[in-house]
Design a protein around this motif. Structure first.
Motif, PDB file in Angstrom:
ATOM      1  N   ILE A 151       0.821  -1.208   0.000  1.00 10.48           N
ATOM      2  CA  ILE A 151       0.000   0.000   0.000  1.00 10.48           C
ATOM      3  C   ILE A 151       0.857   1.261   0.000  1.00 10.48           C
ATOM      4  N   ARG A 152       1.976   1.243   0.742  1.00 13.07           N
ATOM      5  CA  ARG A 152       2.752   2.468   0.908  1.00 13.07           C
ATOM      6  C   ARG A 152       3.695   2.736  -0.261  1.00 13.07           C
ATOM      7  N   GLN A 153       3.751   1.861  -1.263  1.00 13.13           N
ATOM      8  CA  GLN A 153       4.626   2.079  -2.416  1.00 13.13           C
ATOM      9  C   GLN A 153       4.206   3.350  -3.154  1.00 13.13           C
ATOM     10  N   GLY A 154       5.138   4.245  -3.327  1.00 13.42           N
ATOM     11  CA  GLY A 154       4.861   5.510  -3.994  1.00 13.42           C
ATOM     12  C   GLY A 154       4.392   6.599  -3.056  1.00 13.42           C
ATOM     13  N   VAL A 155       4.204   6.283  -1.785  1.00 11.39           N
ATOM     14  CA  VAL A 155       3.797   7.263  -0.777  1.00 11.39           C
ATOM     15  C   VAL A 155       5.045   7.688  -0.009  1.00 11.39           C
ATOM     16  N   THR A 156       5.351   8.966   0.007  1.00 10.79           N
ATOM     17  CA  THR A 156       6.552   9.445   0.685  1.00 10.79           C
ATOM     18  C   THR A 156       6.271   9.861   2.130  1.00 10.79           C
ATOM     19  N   MET A 157       5.021  10.140   2.444  1.00 11.12           N
ATOM     20  CA  MET A 157       4.632  10.502   3.809  1.00 11.12           C
ATOM     21  C   MET A 157       4.844   9.306   4.743  1.00 11.12           C
ATOM     22  N   PRO A 158       5.460   9.483   5.910  1.00  9.87           N
ATOM     23  CA  PRO A 158       5.624   8.360   6.848  1.00  9.87           C
ATOM     24  C   PRO A 158       4.271   7.799   7.288  1.00  9.87           C
ATOM     25  N   ILE A 159       4.184   6.479   7.428  1.00 15.65           N
ATOM     26  CA  ILE A 159       2.976   5.809   7.894  1.00 15.65           C
ATOM     27  C   ILE A 159       3.330   5.055   9.173  1.00 15.65           C
ATOM     28  N   LEU A 160       2.620   5.327  10.253  1.00 14.26           N
ATOM     29  CA  LEU A 160       2.900   4.659  11.518  1.00 14.26           C
ATOM     30  C   LEU A 160       2.290   3.263  11.521  1.00 14.26           C
ATOM     31  N   SER A 161       3.094   2.272  11.839  1.00 13.52           N
ATOM     32  CA  SER A 161       2.646   0.880  11.826  1.00 13.52           C
ATOM     33  C   SER A 161       1.975   0.497  13.136  1.00 13.52           C
ATOM     34  N   ILE A 162       0.801  -0.096  13.037  1.00 14.55           N
ATOM     35  CA  ILE A 162       0.117  -0.595  14.225  1.00 14.55           C
ATOM     36  C   ILE A 162       0.846  -1.811  14.792  1.00 14.55           C
ATOM     37  N   PHE A 163       1.564  -2.556  13.947  1.00 13.17           N
ATOM     38  CA  PHE A 163       2.317  -3.720  14.420  1.00 13.17           C
ATOM     39  C   PHE A 163       3.426  -3.301  15.388  1.00 13.17           C
ATOM     40  N   ASP A 164       4.166  -2.267  15.027  1.00 16.27           N
ATOM     41  CA  ASP A 164       5.254  -1.805  15.877  1.00 16.27           C
ATOM     42  C   ASP A 164       4.721  -1.321  17.222  1.00 16.27           C
ATOM     43  N   ALA A 165       3.678  -0.490  17.179  1.00 19.98           N
ATOM     44  CA  ALA A 165       3.123   0.062  18.413  1.00 19.98           C
ATOM     45  C   ALA A 165       2.591  -1.040  19.323  1.00 19.98           C
ATOM     46  N   THR A 166       1.948  -2.038  18.726  1.00 17.72           N
ATOM     47  CA  THR A 166       1.358  -3.120  19.512  1.00 17.72           C
ATOM     48  C   THR A 166       2.422  -4.021  20.112  1.00 17.72           C
ATOM     49  N   ALA A 167       3.441  -4.347  19.338  1.00 19.41           N
ATOM     50  CA  ALA A 167       4.519  -5.203  19.844  1.00 19.41           C
ATOM     51  C   ALA A 167       5.215  -4.556  21.033  1.00 19.41           C
ATOM     52  N   GLU A 168       5.438  -3.258  20.959  1.00 20.15           N
ATOM     53  CA  GLU A 168       6.089  -2.555  22.061  1.00 20.15           C
ATOM     54  C   GLU A 168       5.194  -2.550  23.301  1.00 20.15           C
ATOM     55  N   ALA A 169       3.888  -2.362  23.113  1.00 23.52           N
ATOM     56  CA  ALA A 169       2.952  -2.382  24.248  1.00 23.52           C
ATOM     57  C   ALA A 169       2.901  -3.767  24.876  1.00 23.52           C
ATOM     58  N   THR A 170       2.894  -4.805  24.041  1.00 25.46           N
ATOM     59  CA  THR A 170       2.852  -6.179  24.555  1.00 25.46           C
ATOM     60  C   THR A 170       4.117  -6.505  25.333  1.00 25.46           C
ATOM     61  N   ALA A 171       5.260  -6.092  24.808  1.00 29.25           N
ATOM     62  CA  ALA A 171       6.532  -6.350  25.488  1.00 29.25           C
ATOM     63  C   ALA A 171       6.569  -5.696  26.862  1.00 29.25           C
ATOM     64  N   SER A 172       5.898  -4.562  27.009  1.00 27.16           N
ATOM     65  CA  SER A 172       5.924  -3.841  28.285  1.00 27.16           C
ATOM     66  C   SER A 172       5.234  -4.615  29.400  1.00 27.16           C
ATOM     67  N   THR A 173       4.394  -5.601  29.045  1.00 27.69           N
ATOM     68  CA  THR A 173       3.680  -6.387  30.059  1.00 27.69           C
ATOM     69  C   THR A 173       4.533  -7.515  30.625  1.00 27.69           C
ATOM     70  N   GLY A 174       5.597  -7.879  29.926  1.00 30.40           N
ATOM     71  CA  GLY A 174       6.416  -9.009  30.332  1.00 30.40           C
ATOM     72  C   GLY A 174       5.858 -10.348  29.894  1.00 30.40           C
ATOM     73  N   ALA A 175       4.757 -10.344  29.150  1.00 27.48           N
ATOM     74  CA  ALA A 175       4.165 -11.598  28.672  1.00 27.48           C
ATOM     75  C   ALA A 175       5.085 -12.256  27.652  1.00 27.48           C
ATOM     76  N   SER A 176       5.085 -13.584  27.666  1.00 31.09           N
ATOM     77  CA  SER A 176       5.900 -14.324  26.697  1.00 31.09           C
ATOM     78  C   SER A 176       5.044 -15.007  25.633  1.00 31.09           C
ATOM     79  N   LYS A 177       3.717 -14.979  25.825  1.00 32.56           N
ATOM     80  CA  LYS A 177       2.801 -15.610  24.875  1.00 32.56           C
ATOM     81  C   LYS A 177       1.706 -14.621  24.512  1.00 32.56           C
ATOM     82  N   ALA A 178       1.200 -14.745  23.277  1.00 32.86           N
ATOM     83  CA  ALA A 178       0.144 -13.842  22.829  1.00 32.86           C
ATOM     84  C   ALA A 178      -0.851 -14.587  21.945  1.00 32.86           C
ATOM     85  N   LEU A 179      -2.098 -14.164  22.022  1.00 29.77           N
ATOM     86  CA  LEU A 179      -3.164 -14.650  21.146  1.00 29.77           C
ATOM     87  C   LEU A 179      -3.623 -13.476  20.308  1.00 29.77           C
ATOM     88  N   VAL A 180      -3.568 -13.615  18.987  1.00 34.28           N
ATOM     89  CA  VAL A 180      -3.929 -12.537  18.072  1.00 34.28           C
ATOM     90  C   VAL A 180      -5.354 -12.768  17.574  1.00 34.28           C
TER      91      VAL A 180
END
Length: 246
Positions: A103-132
């Motif tokens: 989707i972002r091909q040809g788009v120069t504006m930065p797009i914030l990834s929900i994957f990155d934000a979510t992974a960082e939030a999950t890591a902050s809990t100390g959990a080692s397992k996740a259900l998506v």
């Protein structure tokens, strides 16, 4: 403040919630610093796509060509936001993020990834397992699992297709346009079935957190005996940080 471009419409209820959460979050930021009324909010432009159209354009797994029409709708929307002078963009939906690489091909504006934000939030809990949990596209893909693995967190194996289909039906019938009276008990029954002790449950469809109205702005929360991650709230927090980093 930086101007935010919100790609919304999939579905409209989560688009409304993204706008509300961003406006309230920035207002809180300035209120805590003694700013007088009216409190500032960042400039925003919303480009809303039609969910019935994008749903019909979904492709099939591992067939890149089959997604061309779907990708084009979202790419065009992001380009519209870019041309409107937005400094960065967010897609107020989980499902299209599985196609963000295209989707972002040809788009120069930065797009914030929900994957990155979510992974960082999950890591902050100390959990080692996740259900998506999410739409069929999200639950059949490995995007969340791959990003979580980088944080040392193991995501669930792909659920059986009947269970994935059940979750998709739940989203379509109980969460489109807001959470129904049966949304929360149906979702909790699914969690009780699939999430073992110590598992962080990712509500990886932007409508699913609507079942927990008291936690719409919480990236991490506990409810009904489960630990939940709210990707939408984590995504909004990332947008607030970027908008205020002027």
């Amino acid at each position: 403040m930086k101007k935010i471009g919100i790609l919304g419409g999939v579905g409209w209820a989560s688009t409304v919630d993204y706008y509300r959460a961003i406006a309230e979050g920035v207002s809180r930021h300035f209120a805590e610093r003694g700013h007088g009324s009216p409190l500032p909010i960042p400039p925003m432009t919303i480009e809303s796509v039609t969910q019935s159209k994008t749903r019909a354009l979904r492709g099939t797994a591992r067939d890149e060509a089959s997604w061309a029409g779907f990708d084009a709708v979202f790419r065009d929307a992001l380009l519209t936001l870019e041309n409107a002078g937005c400094d960065f963009g967010i897609i107020a939906s989980n499902t299209p993020h599985a196609r963000l690489h295209a989707i972002r091909q040809g788009v120069t504006m930065p797009i914030l990834s929900i994957f990155d934000a979510t992974a960082e939030a999950t890591a902050s809990t100390g959990a080692s397992k996740a259900l998506v949990l999410g739409t069929a596209v999200t639950m059949q893909a490995t995007n969340y699992a791959d990003r979580l693995a980088a944080e040392g967190i193991s995501a669930n194996d792909r659920l059986p297709e009947p269970d994935i289909a059940e979750m998709q039906r739940m989203i379509d019938s109980d969460f489109y346009g807001g959470a129904s009276d049966t949304a929360r008990p149906r979702l909790l029954a699914f969690c009780d079935k699939h999430a073992g002790p110590g598992t962080a449950i990712l509500l990886a469809c932007t409508e699913l957190p609507l079942a927990f109205p008291d936690h719409l702005d919480d990236p991490v929360f506990e409810a009904d005996g489960h630990l939940f991650i709210n990707p939408s709230a984590a995504h909004v927090a990332a947008a607030l940080k970027e908008a205020l980093n002027d």
